[in-house]
Design an enzyme around this catalytic site. Structure first.
Site, PDB file in Angstrom:
ATOM      1  N   THR A  34      59.211  30.313  28.876  1.00 38.71           N
ATOM      2  CA  THR A  34      59.687  30.078  30.241  1.00 38.71           C
ATOM      3  C   THR A  34      58.518  30.063  31.220  1.00 38.71           C
ATOM      4  O   THR A  34      58.569  29.382  32.248  1.00 38.71           O
ATOM      5  CB  THR A  34      60.712  31.142  30.667  1.00 38.71           C
ATOM      6  OG1 THR A  34      60.084  32.424  30.747  1.00 38.71           O
ATOM      7  CG2 THR A  34      61.872  31.194  29.687  1.00 38.71           C
ATOM      8  N   HIS A  86      89.080  30.604  57.277  1.00 36.01           N
ATOM      9  CA  HIS A  86      90.272  30.801  58.090  1.00 36.01           C
ATOM     10  C   HIS A  86      89.922  31.262  59.509  1.00 36.01           C
ATOM     11  O   HIS A  86      89.060  32.126  59.711  1.00 36.01           O
ATOM     12  CB  HIS A  86      91.195  31.828  57.438  1.00 36.01           C
ATOM     13  CG  HIS A  86      91.670  31.435  56.085  1.00 36.01           C
ATOM     14  ND1 HIS A  86      92.471  30.341  55.873  1.00 36.01           N
ATOM     15  CD2 HIS A  86      91.457  31.990  54.860  1.00 36.01           C
ATOM     16  CE1 HIS A  86      92.742  30.232  54.579  1.00 36.01           C
ATOM     17  NE2 HIS A  86      92.139  31.222  53.954  1.00 36.01           N
ATOM     18  N   LYS A 140      63.470  29.051  33.099  1.00 41.79           N
ATOM     19  CA  LYS A 140      62.871  29.821  34.190  1.00 41.79           C
ATOM     20  C   LYS A 140      63.650  29.538  35.466  1.00 41.79           C
ATOM     21  O   LYS A 140      63.754  28.389  35.895  1.00 41.79           O
ATOM     22  CB  LYS A 140      61.411  29.412  34.373  1.00 41.79           C
ATOM     23  CG  LYS A 140      60.589  30.440  35.135  1.00 41.79           C
ATOM     24  CD  LYS A 140      60.427  31.716  34.309  1.00 41.79           C
ATOM     25  CE  LYS A 140      59.123  32.420  34.589  1.00 41.79           C
ATOM     26  NZ  LYS A 140      58.949  33.588  33.707  1.00 41.79           N
TER      27      LYS A 140
END
Length: 298
Positions: free
Chosen positions: A57, A244, A12
């Site tokens: 689950t 960057h 889950k």
């Protein structure tokens, strides 16, 4: 064509578990995102649809919430260990249970009032097996920046290379770091909160205090400093996107005397260099659990 079932797991994902401790008028809050997985002998579920060995689950979800009360959440590592052990106990067909946790921090503005803190997220990946237990503590979305003391030059060049060398640049990253603990007795007795705070402080101090010839060098220095300061940590892994910052060119502006002496930059979000590295304590065996090497776990 013959085929067989390969590696598999189920669970889950992303249970939003919020635990309020209300024992006194001054409340405490723990705000977690908890994902659980079971791995083991679940071939029948895949091949014939037989669910006799499958712990649903939904049951994993309910256990995650129940254990926030039954066990409590002193630290996410300790909670993850308790939850993983319970799931393994409840599912005899499972060979290991993994609990992945992200914790979102709140700052106090009153006895029972809080404001959500942005930025870095504390993480833990706890894997409880029949024979081995492993704990990866960590931090994600840790955005750090050095405005100088960083260079990048002497690199390999070919006909497609346009990047200029520099001896003074901004070094910035949104760091993911995860460190694996050496455990005795399954992790009982470890002060997880103190260990995490110390590791994070070491990472920040080393980043700030290291002259960098490359982000790779900085990561290695940070990893070595954590291992040197905490004997109970076996390895540390980094995933570091290079955020960057490019110097804005003022030469085309019709403004007399306007120069850009390393003061104004454009922050580019993509594409970005992605530096990943692992720093290991010399002489220790590799991690016992292959789950540590799943995508997304550095």
């Amino acid at each position: 064509m013959a085929h067989v079932l390969g590696a598999n797991q189920y669970g889950k994902a992303e249970n939003r578990v919020v635990r309020i401790v209300r024992d006194t008028p001054r409340h405490e809050i723990r705000d977690l995102n908890v994902s659980t997985s079971l791995r083991g002998d679940f071939e029948a579920a895949h091949i014939t649809g037989d669910q006799a060995d499958v712990l649903p689950t939904d049951t994993q979800k309910n256990t995650a919430f129940a254990y926030a009360k039954i066990h409590g959440i002193d630290s996410i590592e300790d909670y993850g260990l308790a939850l993983g052990r319970r799931l393994l106990e409840a599912c005899p067909a499972a060979s290991s249970a993994q609990v992945r946790i992200e914790e979102h921090a709140w700052d106090r503005i009153g006895d029972h009032s809080f404001v959500r803190r942005g930025g870095a997220v504390r993480t833990a990946v706890v894997t409880v097996g029949r024979e081995h237990t492993s704990v990866l503590s960590g931090i994600a979305d840790l955005v750090v920046l050095n405005s100088t003391d960083s260079e990048f030059r002497g690199f390999l060049k070919d006909e497609f290379t346009t990047l200029p060398e520099t001896d003074d640049r901004i070094l910035a990253t949104s760091l993911v770091a995860r460190w694996r603990h050496t455990l005795s007795e399954g992790g009982d007795g470890v002060d997880w909160n103190a260990s995490h705070a110390a590791a994070l402080q070491t990472l920040l101090e080393t980043f700030a205090g290291t002259y960098s010839r490359a982000l790779q060098e900085t990561l290695h220095a940070m990893g070595g400093a954590v291992l040197d300061s905490q004997p109970g940590i076996a390895e540390i892994r980094f995933s570091a996107p290079n955020k960057h910052h490019f110097l804005v060119d003022f030469s085309g502006f019709d403004v007399p005397g306007l120069t850009n002496d390393g003061e104004v930059f454009i922050a580019a979000d993509r594409p970005y260099g992605l530096i990943e590295a692992q720093v290991l304590r010399d002489g220790l065996p590799p991690a016992p659990d292959a789950w540590l090497h799943l995508p997304g776990f550095c």
